[in-house]
Structures are given as structure tokens and as C-alpha cells.
Design an enzyme around this catalytic site. Structure first.
Site, PDB file in Angstrom:
ATOM      1  N   ASP A  48      -2.836   2.454  -6.120  1.00  0.00           N
ATOM      2  CA  ASP A  48      -1.799   2.532  -5.078  1.00  0.00           C
ATOM      3  C   ASP A  48      -1.722   1.325  -4.156  1.00  0.00           C
ATOM      4  O   ASP A  48      -1.015   1.370  -3.151  1.00  0.00           O
ATOM      5  CB  ASP A  48      -1.993   3.796  -4.242  1.00  0.00           C
ATOM      6  CG  ASP A  48      -3.324   3.816  -3.504  1.00  0.00           C
ATOM      7  OD1 ASP A  48      -4.243   3.104  -3.931  1.00  0.00           O
ATOM      8  OD2 ASP A  48      -3.435   4.558  -2.514  1.00  0.00           O
ATOM      9  N   GLU A  49      -2.404   0.233  -4.480  1.00  0.00           N
ATOM     10  CA  GLU A  49      -2.280  -0.944  -3.618  1.00  0.00           C
ATOM     11  C   GLU A  49      -2.538  -2.221  -4.406  1.00  0.00           C
ATOM     12  O   GLU A  49      -3.256  -2.220  -5.409  1.00  0.00           O
ATOM     13  CB  GLU A  49      -3.200  -0.866  -2.400  1.00  0.00           C
ATOM     14  CG  GLU A  49      -4.671  -0.842  -2.711  1.00  0.00           C
ATOM     15  CD  GLU A  49      -5.525  -0.902  -1.450  1.00  0.00           C
ATOM     16  OE1 GLU A  49      -5.187  -1.664  -0.525  1.00  0.00           O
ATOM     17  OE2 GLU A  49      -6.547  -0.202  -1.414  1.00  0.00           O
ATOM     18  N   ASP A  63       0.859  -1.187   0.000  1.00  0.00           N
ATOM     19  CA  ASP A  63       0.000   0.000   0.000  1.00  0.00           C
ATOM     20  C   ASP A  63       0.894   1.235   0.000  1.00  0.00           C
ATOM     21  O   ASP A  63       1.688   1.438   0.920  1.00  0.00           O
ATOM     22  CB  ASP A  63      -0.902  -0.015   1.235  1.00  0.00           C
ATOM     23  CG  ASP A  63      -2.030   1.005   1.151  1.00  0.00           C
ATOM     24  OD1 ASP A  63      -2.184   1.641   0.097  1.00  0.00           O
ATOM     25  OD2 ASP A  63      -2.756   1.154   2.152  1.00  0.00           O
TER      26      ASP A  63
END
Length: 364
Positions: free
Chosen positions: A108-109, A14
Site C-alpha cells: 500500500d505504499e 500511501d
């Protein structure tokens, strides 16, 4: 059922305050300062906040007006999703250096299954450290990671040592970790279920574990089996690369409930713009538009319409969402609005014509 029969080595990566960190990376004058991506002091909703802003209570989905009140020196920055997508692609290339079993959740993860990996390294902990180092080298950004035997525990673990840290929950610590965990952090426990659990004395995994499968199914329906298994370390969901996306959308939860249709339309226009960005970045369009409305009493209503053609532009998305909003009167104040697009043109990998608007010891 014994969780040890389902051991995998899963990493949840993350990025730390991703959008805000990208802005600070590209503009040195913003480094060390409280910034919010999106929103403004007069209107709009915060899409992301830097850690400097979070210290004042600023967070995503908060109104720009409230964010400015909490942090008078807050700097608002316009979102640049093309730039975020560009960096996200670099990050994913790093993931594929280690495994092909990569399941992105957003820009983003992602989950990575490194049970078998390209480096031949038996330690998922060491691999996570390497991956975070490689991301820093390639992008200049920090990432946090959680490492454990399944996706659920890895995701919870990735929050523990944020920012720029990681946490491993090895097999021998899984049960004690889950017993100490607040039930609000369990996957599938939303605010309504959390309140219901708290009312009957279920505050932690240990409290949840006292209930039999039958009791949990009686109290929570089909979700009861999930709660029964997950508190015992059993989460069977595999890391799924190449998932065929069935829908794509965006939603916003408001810091204050809204009852004015004018304010609802303002929010819907912003949400439609975000959905357009996401559709465009994935190079897809859809025929079915769904409006999601969550009222102040937490009841949820959805309204859908299927068109004869594919759309992905903000203007068309907003127009259809507006029509759905006016379909029936809104009698309660609203705490969340969302727009999603389904019936996507992903069944066949064809190019859309130019005249169509697309937008134990198990080493860890």
C-alpha cells in the site's frame, strides 16, 4: 554539505487504511462503520483498522480483545491478501504511467522519483494530484501523498493531510519544516533513541541541530552522522526500483507484554501465516529462518537456523520458529515477536520444482 546539491522530486504515495478500505469497497454494508481486519474479540491481532475504528483508538498490531474493549461495535473482518495484492498491482501500474523509478515499500505504499517523468510535467505536486486521481478511478480507493526533495521528507509529509490529501514541502521550506519536526518522526529514531534524546533536551529538529557531528557520534554512535545530515535536509538514499530482496518477514508488537509461552506460540503461528502469504505473493522461499524477540526492557534478541532446503509454508515456518523459541528459556516478558526468512532463492530466476513447497526555484 548543502542539501541543494541533492535535490530530487520524490513522491511518497500511501493508501488510506488500505486493507480496511478494500473491505469497505467490496462490501457496501461495511462503509461508514468501524471495522478491523484480522484479530477477533477473543484472540488475534488487528492487521488494519478503518478510520471509523481509529477514532476509538483502534490501531494495527493491537490485540483484538483490547480493540473490542475500545470500540464495542467493532466489526472484525477476515484478511484477504490475494485481493489486496490484486488491487496493489493495479496501483503500481498507475505509478509506471508516470515513472519507471518506483520503489514499493509494501502493498500500500511506494516512493516515486519524478525528477524526470514520462509526462514531461515539471511539477511533482501536480503529478501527485494526478496519480491520486488515477488510483481513485482505477480502484475506487483514496490515497495520500507527500512530495519533497528526498524520500525521508516525502514520507513524513504524506502523513500530514491524511486521509485523501497531500502535502508538498518545497526546497525553500525544508529547513524550517525539519526544525519544527518532533525528533520521534525522524527516520532511524526508535522509541529507545527517542527517550534518550528527550532526556538530554532534544525534542525537535532545531534542538538536534544544535549538536555538532562529533557530539552526535559520541552520543549515538554511527547513527549520529545520519541525524546530523537528515536534520539539514540531506538524505542521499535514491529511489531503488528492482531491489533484490534479501529477506522477507513479519513481526507484531503487542499492546500488553506477554510472558506465557502458550500465548507466544499463538502469536508465532499468526506471524508464520502472514510470512507464508508474503513469500507466496513474491513467489520466493528461503533457507534461513530468524526469530526476533524484543523484551519488555526493549532489548532485542535474534535466533537463526539455516536449513538444507527452501521453505515457505506456514507449518514449516511455525515449526522452525517454535524450535528457536524453545532453544533458550525466555526470562523476560516479551513485547514483540517476528519471523523473517533470508537466504532466498532469488539469486537465479528459476522455476521451483513442483515437489518443493514454495510459498529553489525547483518547481514542486
Amino acid at each position: 554539505m548543502d542539501f541543494r546539491n541533492y535535490l530530487r522530486k520524490i513522491i511518497h504515495v500511501d493508501m488510506d487504511a488500505f486493507y480496511a478500505s478494500v473491505e469497505q469497497l467490496d462490501n457496501p454494508e461495511l462503509r461508514g462503520k468501524a471495522i478491523a481486519v484480522g484479530g477477533s474479540s477473543k484472540r488475534g491481532v488487528v492487521a488494519a483498522a478503518s478510520y471509523e475504528a481509529r477514532k476509538f483508538g483502534v490501531k494495527s498490531a493491537m490485540s483484538g480483545r483490547l480493540a473490542q474493549k475500545l470500540c464495542p461495535d467493532l466489526i472484525f473482518v477476515k484478511a484477504r491478501f490475494d485481493r489486496y495484492t490484486e488491487i496493489s498491482e493495479k496501483i503500481r501500474k498507475v505509478f509506471f504511467e508516470y515513472t519507471d523509478l518506483v520503489e514499493p515499500l509494501s502493498l500500500d505504499e511506494a516512493y516515486l522519483d519524478v525528477t524526470q517523468n514520462k509526462k514531461g510535467n515539471p511539477s511533482a505536486t501536480h503529478l501527485a494530484t494526478e496519480i491520486r486521481k488515477r488510483i481513485k478511478e482505477k480502484t475506487g480507493l483514496n490515497a495520500s501523498a507527500g512530495i519533497s526533495i528526498n524520500k525521508f521528507i516525502a514520507k513524513v509529509a504524506s502523513d500530514i493531510n491524511k486521509p485523501n490529501g497531500q502535502k508538498t514541502i518545497p526546497p525553500e521550506e525544508v529547513i524550517s519544516f525539519l526544525e519544527d519536526l518532533d525528533v520521534r518522526k525522524f527516520h532511524g529514531v526508535g522509541k529507545v533513541t527517542q527517550v534518550k534524546m528527550y532526556k538530554i533536551g532534544i525534542f525537535t529538529g532545531a534542538d538536534l541541530k544544535k549538536y555538532s557531528l562529533t557530539e552526535l557520534e559520541d552520543k549515538f554512535g554511527k547513527s549520529g552522522k545520519h541525524y546530523y545530515q537528515v536534520v539539514r535536509g540531506i538524505h542521499l538514499s535514491e529511489v531503488k526500483p528492482n531491489r533484490t530482496r534479501k529477506s522477507l518477514g513479519a513481526e507484531r508488537t503487542f499492546s500488553d507484554n506477554i510472558s506465557s509461552e502458550i500465548f507466544m506460540l499463538q502469536r508465532l503461528e499468526q506471524i508464520a501465516e502472514e510470512v507464508e502469504r508474503r513469500l507466496t505473493s513474491k513467489k520466493v522461499a528461503g533457507k534461513t529462518i530468524t526469530l526476533k524477540i524484543k523484551h519488555s526492557d526493549f532489548s532485542v534478541q535474534t535466533r537463526s537456523k539455516t536449513l538444507a532446503f527452501y521453505i515457505s509454508s506456514k507449518s514449516l515456518l511455525f515449526e522452525e520458529a517454535k524450535n528457536l523459541l524453545y532453544q533458550d528459556p525466555i526470562r523476560e516478558s516479551v513485547r514483540l515477536l517476528g519471523i523473517s526468512v533470508s537466504n532466498l532463492n532469488t539469486e537465479k530466476k528459476s522455476t521451483i520444482p513442483s515437489d518443493v513447497n514454495v510459498q529553489l526555484k525547483f518547481p514542486f
